[in-house]
Enzyme design. Structure first.
Site, mmCIF file in Angstrom:
data_model
loop_
_atom_site.group_PDB
_atom_site.id
_atom_site.type_symbol
_atom_site.label_atom_id
_atom_site.label_comp_id
_atom_site.label_asym_id
_atom_site.label_seq_id
_atom_site.Cartn_x
_atom_site.Cartn_y
_atom_site.Cartn_z
ATOM 1 N N LYS A 76 -64.471 -9.384 -29.692
ATOM 2 C CA LYS A 76 -65.469 -8.380 -29.303
ATOM 3 C C LYS A 76 -64.796 -7.372 -28.370
ATOM 4 O O LYS A 76 -64.029 -7.763 -27.480
ATOM 5 C CB LYS A 76 -66.642 -9.076 -28.611
ATOM 6 C CG LYS A 76 -67.815 -8.165 -28.275
ATOM 7 C CD LYS A 76 -68.995 -8.961 -27.745
ATOM 8 C CE LYS A 76 -70.197 -8.093 -27.448
ATOM 9 N NZ LYS A 76 -71.363 -8.875 -26.998
ATOM 10 N N SER A 151 -75.665 -8.153 -29.268
ATOM 11 C CA SER A 151 -74.706 -7.071 -29.263
ATOM 12 C C SER A 151 -73.385 -7.415 -29.931
ATOM 13 O O SER A 151 -72.570 -6.529 -30.173
ATOM 14 C CB SER A 151 -74.438 -6.633 -27.826
ATOM 15 O OG SER A 151 -73.829 -7.695 -27.092
ATOM 16 N N SER A 175 -76.806 -12.511 -27.297
ATOM 17 C CA SER A 175 -75.910 -11.664 -28.096
ATOM 18 C C SER A 175 -74.881 -12.394 -28.934
ATOM 19 O O SER A 175 -74.170 -11.769 -29.720
ATOM 20 C CB SER A 175 -75.203 -10.645 -27.194
ATOM 21 O OG SER A 175 -76.106 -9.643 -26.813
#
Lengths: 483, 95
Positions: A76, A151, A175
């Site tokens: 990420k 996210s 997330s």
């Protein structure tokens, strides 16, 4: 090759059926072929990946390899990576190349894993759909008209489309678990403090926690073995021994006590998701578990409390983005205040600005007690609910989201509606307990997710329960059409 | 709690965020919606409940008060918008 799980790829690498260079080249080709339609990567790093793959092959040859050596992963884009852009999905950090390596990514490098690139995300991890990224939305490989969740939606889409073997994510309000649920993956949010936050760009410091996103619980166990552990550089890191996460995967579930929180099965829950959870309950009973209804009476207060605490912490954490030392700087500022205001006004997207402003408001004179203090008190009530529940049951079973993945654009103009998609995940972040999301079915071609929440530091047990479920179901082994 | 334009402008100033004129009405409406959502917790009686700031309620770990970092000024300044002679350059404030 991409059909194999991380565990199977590890075996193939160690038995020399395939080399890391061959595997890395294969995934790089898949990224080139498929990511144009998905936008799951912000940065692809072929040169770095192939250099690391060559080094991994050397380790595999000389006998110093670990289970992760040679495995192509994606991270990420909020884990700082030395020499490789870390944008956090924001124009603010579009040109940011960190001068240091996060603890999590450093541990993967040490283990010999390969970094394919950095994945798309909601800007500064603020969102539930990966639509608020400066680099455009990520699409769900199960249906590209739908969001992959957020996210960590870039990581979710990349793993689901088999563009990498596994990926890292972070979970502040769900997330990791919500996008795992939307894309038929297994994702683990560890206990707060179990995984170092050093080098993770902070959103809400008392909630953020990094974790693995992979195809199976077995793969998550292998990832966790590298990610977990004390880090003296992170003052919130917990100094406790790390469990052997793979050792207990095959333990029996006989006598396991599972609690179903009645508040999570009230109105608003999609019928297909509710049916999938009931079917999972039957599977667990067949595996020897006992199931009973429990109550988390303050669960309905989690969203209001979260949307005070997280923005309050965000307003403080994001004050460092001032246009002076790094990141975006506006052109021709009139004075220092203008430099701050326009750099932040132009560099941040709409959702980030909204949350900073909510946080500034909640912390401002006259409102602190009514908002921030009240939210922290409610946080204790929510933690107390979990502690009382774990006196009756070993784990809690519930959906990850009220509905399957919604359409791109469906909720983006209505922040409150988007916030409510995290209604089942946020409680675990407020209490700091671990949770694992795993696929439990499909409806109209879209995955349905469930999650298991456990007491502090029960990650090994959660992985065991998820693995046992995955031995008798095949939801986790399905692949989106065309990939 | 509904916010008005003046309050939104004041919060934006406190947060050092410049808002475009055309964005203010939508920002005001959306912030008001968020405050309405979080206002639901005001109805809860929390008298006698201690606030929880850290999930595990641990205290901050301390270390010896000694410098451990090496000087990495060049690495940190390599990513700055503007520097000169080892200093960060910002726009002139006083003419």
């Amino acid at each position: 090759m991409h059909e194999k799980t991380l565990a199977q790829l590890s075996q193939a690498l160690h038995s020399k059926t395939i080399s890391s260079v061959e595997l890395t080249e294969h995934y790089l080709k898949r990224i080139e072929q498929f990511d144009g339609a998905l936008n799951s990567f912000i940065t692809v790093a072929p040169e770095l990946a192939l250099t690391q793959a060559k080094a991994a092959d050397q380790r595999l040859a000389d006998g110093t390899a670990t289970a992760l050596t040679g495995i192509p992963l994606a991270h990420k884009d909020l884990f700082c990576t030395q020499g490789l852009r870390t944008s956090c999905g924001s124009k603010m950090l579009d040109n940011f190349v960190a001068p240091y390596e996060s603890t999590v990514t450093a541990r993967f490098i040490e283990a010999g894993a390969v970094t394919l690139g950095k994945t798309n995300m909601d800007e500064f991890a603020m969102g539930s759909s990966t639509e608020s990224s400066f680099y455009g939305p990520t699409r769900n490989p199960w249906n590209t008209e739908h969001v992959p969740g957020g996210s960590s939606g870039g990581s979710a889409a990349a793993v689901a489309a088999r563009l990498c073997a596994a990926a890292t994510g972070t979970d502040t309000g769900g997330s990791i678990r919500q996008p795992a649920g939307f894309t038929a993956l297994t994702g683990l949010k560890p206990t707060y403090g179990r995984v170092s936050r050093w080098g993770m760009i902070a959103y809400a410091s008392s909630l953020d926690q990094g974790g693995p996103m992979a195809r199976t619980a077995e793969d998550c166990a292998l990832m966790m073995q590298v990610m977990a552990g004390f880090d003296s550089q992170d003052s919130t890191s917990v100094d406790q021994p790390v469990a052997d996460y793979s050792a207990g995967l095959n333990d029996s579930l006989k006598g396991l006590r599972i609690g179903l929180p009645k508040e999570y099965f009230a109105s608003g829950l999609d019928a297909a998701t509710a049916d999938a959870i009931q079917a999972a309950v039957k599977q667990f009973q067949a595996l020897g578990a006992e199931v009973k209804e429990i109550s988390l009476p303050n669960a309905g207060l989690a969203i209001p409390a979260y949307y005070v605490i997280a923005p309050a912490e965000a307003s403080s954490n994001l004050s460092r983005f001032d246009g002076v030392r790094f990141g975006y700087r506006c052109e021709h500022p009139a004075d220092l205040t203008d430099l701050y205001k326009r750099s932040r006004g132009e560099g941040f997207g709409a959702e980030v600005k909204r949350r900073i402003m909510v946080g500034a408001y909640a912390l401002s004179a006259g409102y602190y007690d009514a908002y921030y203090l009240q939210a922290q008190k409610i946080r204790r009530l929510i933690k107390n609910d979990f502690m009382a529940a774990y006196e009756q049951v070993d784990v809690i079973l519930c959906p990850t989201s009220p509905t399957p993945a919604f359409k791109i654009g469906e909720k983006i103009d209505d922040p409150v509606s988007l916030y409510l998609t995290d209604i089942y995940t946020i409680t675990a972040n407020l209490a700091g307990v671990p949770g694992i999301a795993l696929p439990a079915g499909f409806a109209n071609g879209l995955p349905l997710g469930m999650q298991l929440l456990g007491p502090y530091f029960s990650e090994a047990r959660l992985l065991n329960i998820a693995h046992q479920y995955q031995q008798v179901t095949d939801w986790h082994s399905r692949t989106p059409a065309g990939y | 709690m509904a916010l008005d334009r003046t309050e939104v402008e004041k919060i934006a100033h406190l947060a050092r965020i410049a808002l475009n004129e055309e964005d203010i009405p939508a920002t005001t409406a959306k912030l008001s919606g968020i405050l309405e959502l979080i206002d639901k917790m005001q109805a809860v009686d929390t008298q006698g409940i201690a606030p929880l700031a850290h999930p595990l309620e641990t205290t901050q770990r301390l270390r010896t008060d000694a410098a451990t970092e090496s000087n990495q000024r060049d690495a940190y300044q390599a990513i700055a918008p503007a520097t000169e002679d080892g200093l960060y350059l910002v726009p002139r404030v006083i003419e």
